[in-house]
Write an enzyme that holds these catalytic residues in place. Structure first.
Site, PDB file in Angstrom:
ATOM      1  N   ASP A 240      51.047  69.203  20.179  1.00  0.00           N
ATOM      2  CA  ASP A 240      51.780  70.469  20.068  1.00  0.00           C
ATOM      3  C   ASP A 240      50.813  71.625  19.894  1.00  0.00           C
ATOM      4  O   ASP A 240      51.030  72.721  20.417  1.00  0.00           O
ATOM      5  CB  ASP A 240      52.704  70.472  18.842  1.00  0.00           C
ATOM      6  CG  ASP A 240      53.818  69.471  18.908  1.00  0.00           C
ATOM      7  OD1 ASP A 240      54.176  69.047  20.016  1.00  0.00           O
ATOM      8  OD2 ASP A 240      54.343  69.117  17.829  1.00  0.00           O
TER       9      ASP A 240
ATOM     10  N   HIS B 236      52.952  67.772  15.942  1.00  0.00           N
ATOM     11  CA  HIS B 236      52.255  66.685  16.620  1.00  0.00           C
ATOM     12  C   HIS B 236      50.891  67.229  17.050  1.00  0.00           C
ATOM     13  O   HIS B 236      50.746  68.427  17.305  1.00  0.00           O
ATOM     14  CB  HIS B 236      52.983  66.229  17.881  1.00  0.00           C
ATOM     15  CG  HIS B 236      54.353  65.687  17.666  1.00  0.00           C
ATOM     16  ND1 HIS B 236      55.459  66.504  17.580  1.00  0.00           N
ATOM     17  CD2 HIS B 236      54.801  64.413  17.564  1.00  0.00           C
ATOM     18  CE1 HIS B 236      56.537  65.752  17.420  1.00  0.00           C
ATOM     19  NE2 HIS B 236      56.170  64.481  17.406  1.00  0.00           N
TER      20      HIS B 236
END
Length: 440
Positions: free
Chosen positions: A103, A100
């Protein structure tokens, strides 16, 4: 000293080895049905569970003490996390990873900060990919963690939230394209409702469809050749999600004319939460023409939530691979480990144990599925079961040669009296067990 410096690269040592940091069944170069195991499996490690999750749960704080999770400069910690991640990918020998946007980069305090931080980290990830040879299977945007998304992203009642989400997806899709990603995933974790009392279902579905149409347009505008994938899940975090399961997603795509643009990324634990088997969701995706990729994990049958454990059932995965192999295998997709170690598994080695064991399970299942496909008695018996539909009478029905009335008249004139035929389920189950366990 790097975080995994004391851990050697994982090698194939065969089933007789008792080394816990070695592959016992996964031999990347072993050929199965004309391709190597690595080519069949296309294994990816996810960023979020492996390097982002701090080991917390709803009853307790983070149990892990990863260096990149300690206080300090946010971008420096993001680079430290990336260094550890690529060391892990390289030592594990996995060809792909997934992430993501948030992330890999700190979100910052504004949309501008988000964009700047993400751009810097995309540059850094590109350098790490080039140095290691590890590739991006897919990227995505986190449109569910921040409180702004409590009422959804695309389905939010506030158009400013829709705009923020669109900005994140725009940047994440651009980054995926730049990093050579082969897919882009859309998971609507908050695209659903908590109560119907404050929800306009038609409006929210229309908003979601508009958002997806904008993503499709942007994909083509920038020249991204990868696949767009929706990841079905029935609930959690919302009470009810609009991407409930494969069939629901397909119906939604058809309703809004998106069925030729978007496919599905199927997670095993999401299938079980929807009351389906993993096998069912994969088979259904192929039947509907929307199969894309897989998130490999498992749930706990005693728990009603998404536990994201590492897969450990050769039986379950054999049937999943049987469907994938008999339909030609992965194209842009692969096997992404959307799985995490348990909260008590605090040692760096535990991250390797989880992935090594799961990769061995994939390898075993692949080989067992290949046995089923090579001499496909299941398919032969299945075709035999429907053989009458290939005869002239069956084909006349399917091709429109009868109306309902004329078919009824014909059946009465011929005195149709069909006999029930065995479904032979027990025989079919024995064939599967023979492939898995070598029974004769």
């Amino acid at each position: 000293m790097s975080y995994f410096e004391h851990i050697p690269a994982i090698r194939y040592e065969g089933p007789q080895s008792d080394n816990p940091l070695a592959y016992h069944h996964y031999d990347a170069e072993k050929r199965v049905l004309g391709k190597t195991m690595a080519e069949h499996l296309r294994i990816a490690v996810c960023y979020w569970h492996t390097f982002v999750w701090p080991g917390h749960d709803i009853f307790g704080q983070g149990a892990f003490q990863r260096p990149w999770q300690q206080p300090g400069d946010a971008l420096e910690r993001a680079r430290l996390k990336a260094d550890a991640a690529f060391e892990f990918f390289t030592k594990l020998g996995t060809p792909f990873y997934t992430f993501h946007d948030t992330d890999v980069a700190p979100e910052g305090d504004s949309l501008r900060e988000y964009a700047a931080n993400f751009a810097r980290m995309v540059d850094y990830l590109g350098e790490r990919q080039q140095a290691s040879g590890v590739r991006l299977l897919w990227g995505t945007a986190n449109l569910f963690s921040h409180p702004r998304f409590a009422a959804g992203a695309a389905t939010n009642p506030n158009p400013d939230v829709f705009a923020w989400a669109a900005t994140q997806v725009c940047h994440a899709l651009d980054a995926t394209h730049r990093l050579g990603g082969e897919n882009y995933v859309l998971w609507g974790g908050r695209e659903g409702y908590e109560t119907l009392l404050n929800t306009d279902l038609k409006r929210e579905r229309d908003q979601f469809a508009r958002f997806l149409s904008m993503v499709v347009e942007h994909k083509h505008r920038i020249g991204f050749k990868g696949a767009l994938l929706i990841e079905p899940k029935p609930q959690e975090p919302t009470k009810h999600q609009y991407d409930y399961d494969v069939a629901t997603v397909h119906g939604f795509l058809v309703q809004y004319g998106l069925q030729n643009e978007i496919r599905v990324n199927i997670e095993a634990n999401h299938a079980t939460l929807a009351g389906h088997s993993f096998h069912h969701e994969i088979a259904n995706a192929f039947a509907l023409g929307v199969f894309g990729s897989v998130d490999a994990n498992r749930g706990d049958p005693q728990n009603g939530w998404d536990t994201d454990q590492f897969p450990n059932s050769v039986e379950e995965l054999t049937l999943a691979f049987y469907e994938i192999l008999r339909h030609g295998g992965f194209t842009t997709g692969g096997m992404n480990f959307d799985a995490k170690v348990r909260r008590q598994s605090v040692d760096p080695e535990d991250l390797f144990y989880g992935h090594v064991g799961a990769i061995d399970v994939l390898a075993l299942a692949l080989e067992r599925a290949a046995v089923l496909v090579e001499n496909d008695r299941l398919d032969a018996l299945r075709r035999q079961r429907y053989a009458q539909w290939d005869d002239a009478f069956g084909q006349k029905i399917l091709s429109g040669g009868y109306t309902l009335q004329s078919l009824a008249d014909d059946a009465l004139a011929r005195g149709v009296d069909p006999r029930h035929a065995s479904g032979a389920q027990e025989r079919l189950e024995n064939i599967v067990n023979q492939a898995i366990y070598g029974l004769r």
